[in-house]
Design an enzyme around this catalytic site. Structure first.
Site, short mmCIF file in Angstrom:
data_model
loop_
_atom_site.label_atom_id
_atom_site.label_comp_id
_atom_site.label_asym_id
_atom_site.label_seq_id
_atom_site.Cartn_x
_atom_site.Cartn_y
_atom_site.Cartn_z
N HIS A 1 2.71 -7.67 12.67
CA HIS A 1 1.48 -6.71 12.40
C HIS A 1 0.44 -7.90 11.87
CE1 HIS A 1 -0.51 -3.28 10.77
NE2 HIS A 1 -1.44 -3.99 10.57
N HIS B 1 -3.94 -8.85 12.13
CA HIS B 1 -5.24 -8.80 12.75
C HIS B 1 -6.03 -10.29 12.90
CE1 HIS B 1 -5.55 -4.62 11.31
NE2 HIS B 1 -4.66 -5.15 10.41
N LEU B 2 -6.34 -10.42 14.10
CA LEU B 2 -6.80 -11.95 14.53
C LEU B 2 -8.18 -11.84 14.58
CD1 LEU B 2 -3.86 -12.99 17.07
CD2 LEU B 2 -4.24 -13.53 14.68
N ASN C 1 -8.02 -3.10 16.27
CA ASN C 1 -9.20 -2.45 15.40
C ASN C 1 -10.29 -3.55 15.50
OD1 ASN C 1 -7.72 -4.21 13.40
ND2 ASN C 1 -8.45 -2.78 11.82
N LYS D 1 -1.23 1.72 18.80
CA LYS D 1 -1.52 1.92 17.51
C LYS D 1 -2.05 3.39 17.15
CE LYS D 1 -1.81 0.61 13.05
NZ LYS D 1 -2.38 -0.33 12.18
N HIS E 1 -0.16 3.65 11.25
CA HIS E 1 -0.95 3.43 9.75
C HIS E 1 -0.54 4.77 9.12
CE1 HIS E 1 -3.78 1.62 7.07
NE2 HIS E 1 -3.79 2.87 6.57
N HIS F 1 3.46 -1.44 7.52
CA HIS F 1 2.97 -2.01 6.09
C HIS F 1 3.28 -0.93 5.14
CE1 HIS F 1 -0.62 0.12 7.31
NE2 HIS F 1 -1.04 -0.80 7.80
N LEU G 1 -5.36 -2.06 2.60
CA LEU G 1 -4.76 -0.38 2.60
C LEU G 1 -3.72 -0.44 3.51
CD1 LEU G 1 -8.33 1.25 3.31
CD2 LEU G 1 -6.72 1.66 1.35
N ASP H 1 0.18 -8.16 8.11
CA ASP H 1 -0.87 -7.40 8.03
C ASP H 1 -2.03 -8.31 7.29
OD1 ASP H 1 -2.75 -5.46 8.22
OD2 ASP H 1 -2.33 -4.34 6.27
N HIS I 1 -11.39 -11.32 6.23
CA HIS I 1 -13.04 -10.58 5.93
C HIS I 1 -13.48 -11.79 5.50
CE1 HIS I 1 -12.30 -6.15 6.77
NE2 HIS I 1 -10.96 -6.31 6.30
#
Ligand code: NCD
Ligand code: ZN
Length: 355
Positions: free
Chosen positions: A18, A20-21, A46, A104, A141, A179, A226, A254, A258
């Site tokens: 899991h 986020h790239l 996402n 997802k 999620h 997660h 989250l 996860d 940002h």
């Protein structure tokens, strides 16, 4: 040899189930941190706009491969972001062609860029039926988005309101509860997961911090994600689950970068960027629990087994650090935007040796 005296750990190369790239300059900046340690990763869809079709997943996969540093082998495993209007045929074609590994489910508005998420599971019945038939994993999620439900209760309520009925309606559907953060989730996954078909990822940060970390001496946006971190007793339940070696638990960072200004803001984004030190952080948790012997199951074996993929052949070595050095404070994208990685309260004790 006692767990405390173990100085070196050699395991099959782990995967991150899991991550986020992102895309663009952020992708180029963060990808090397995941790709240098993990052989494969389940890449979250996402983006803005989200990856909702096989065609978009293919384009995104190629962007990731093009952004890889030279000489690094890494396989992104692509996912599709389910919406109320996902086309089941496109999804099954993507899976058959080997372009899309999983789909997802974000309940609408549950988290960062989830405004296109599914409003009601009933809207994706034909998609879920197809996935069940194909053995394609559904990644959830696990939080309800009802504003009347307290933010710390959203995962527990999700189990009763959505996950249990989903398992009843689609008993053969493979589900990863992503997660997890609560003892309720651990209890449910530990008992249901024995039957097969249900597993959970656990992040490094949820093993390391409880909700106090967000408020220590002031508001700490870099510990906000989250699902939000919960009470200490929940963290203890997560540690028990992850370090048990039980087959239904596996590594999913996860890691969710940002830009600094988006985190340090009057309305800061949810997401913790752990990729640079993820393996070292997990190793520390297993060492402290006296369970380093179960690290291989959690990091390298349980995930491939659930996804029906081979365990990586290449080996990876983790070493205990003798002289503690300072962790990285921030990384910069090529256009000099800053991303702040997760920092532990103490320096890292493990490092990954060259593989
Ligand atoms: C993730 C993100 O930033 O994309 N944020 C997070 O806090 N984990 C979204 C998610 O996985 O919920
Ligand atoms: Zn995520």
């Amino acid at each position: 040899m006692s767990a405390k005296s173990i100085k070196k750990l050699t395991i099959p190369q782990p995967d991150d189930w899991h991550v986020h790239l992102r895309d663009g300059a952020m992708l180029a900046a963060v990808l090397p941190y995941t790709a240098r340690h993990f052989a494969r990763a389940i890449v979250m869809p996402n983006l803005q706009p989200p990856v909702t079709t096989t065609a978009r997943a293919e384009v995104y996969r190629d962007q990731i491969l093009a952004a890889l540093p030279e000489g690094i082998k890494f396989s992104p495993l692509m996912t599709i972001y389910l919406t109320d209007t996902t086309d089941p045929h496109d999804l099954s074609r993507g899976h058959e062609l080997g372009i899309v590994t999983a789909a997802k489910l974000y309940p609408a508005h549950a988290t960062t860029n989830a405004e296109h998420g599914v409003r009601d599971v009933k809207n994706i019945q034909s998609v879920l039926e197809k996935m069940q038939r194909m053995g394609m994993p559904l990644l959830v999620h696990g939080e309800v988005t009802d504003p009347d439900v307290d933010v710390f209760d959203r995962e527990a309520v999700f189990i009763d309101k959505i996950l249990k009925p989903l398992r009843k309606d689609y008993p053969e559907l493979k589900i990863v509860f992503e997660h997890i953060t609560t003892s309720e989730a651990v209890d449910y996954v530990s008992s249901e997961g024995k039957k097969g078909g249900l597993a959970a990822t656990i992040t490094a940060h949820h093993l390391l911090i409880n909700r106090n970390a967000m408020f220590k001496g002031g508001i700490r946006p870099h510990y906000y994600c989250l699902p939000v971190a919960k009470r200490e007793r929940h963290r203890q339940a997560l540690i028990m689950a992850a370090t048990s070696g039980a087959k239904m638990y596996f590594l999913g960072t996860d890691s969710a970068p940002h830009f600094r200004q988006a985190k340090e803001s009057a309305c800061g984004c949810a997401g913790i960027f752990t990729a640079p030190s993820a393996l070292a952080l997990y190793a520390q948790v297993f060492e402290d629990a006296g369970s380093l012997s179960n690290f291989e199951a959690f990091a390298s074996r349980n995930g491939p087994s659930f996804y029906g993929l081979p365990v990586n052949e290449k080996l990876l070595e983790l070493m205990k650090i003798d002289h503690l050095k300072d962790d990285i404070n921030s990384i910069l994208t090529e256009n000099r935007q800053e991303i702040v990685p997760y920092r532990n309260s103490a320096p890292l004790r493990w490092c990954v040796a060259e593989v």
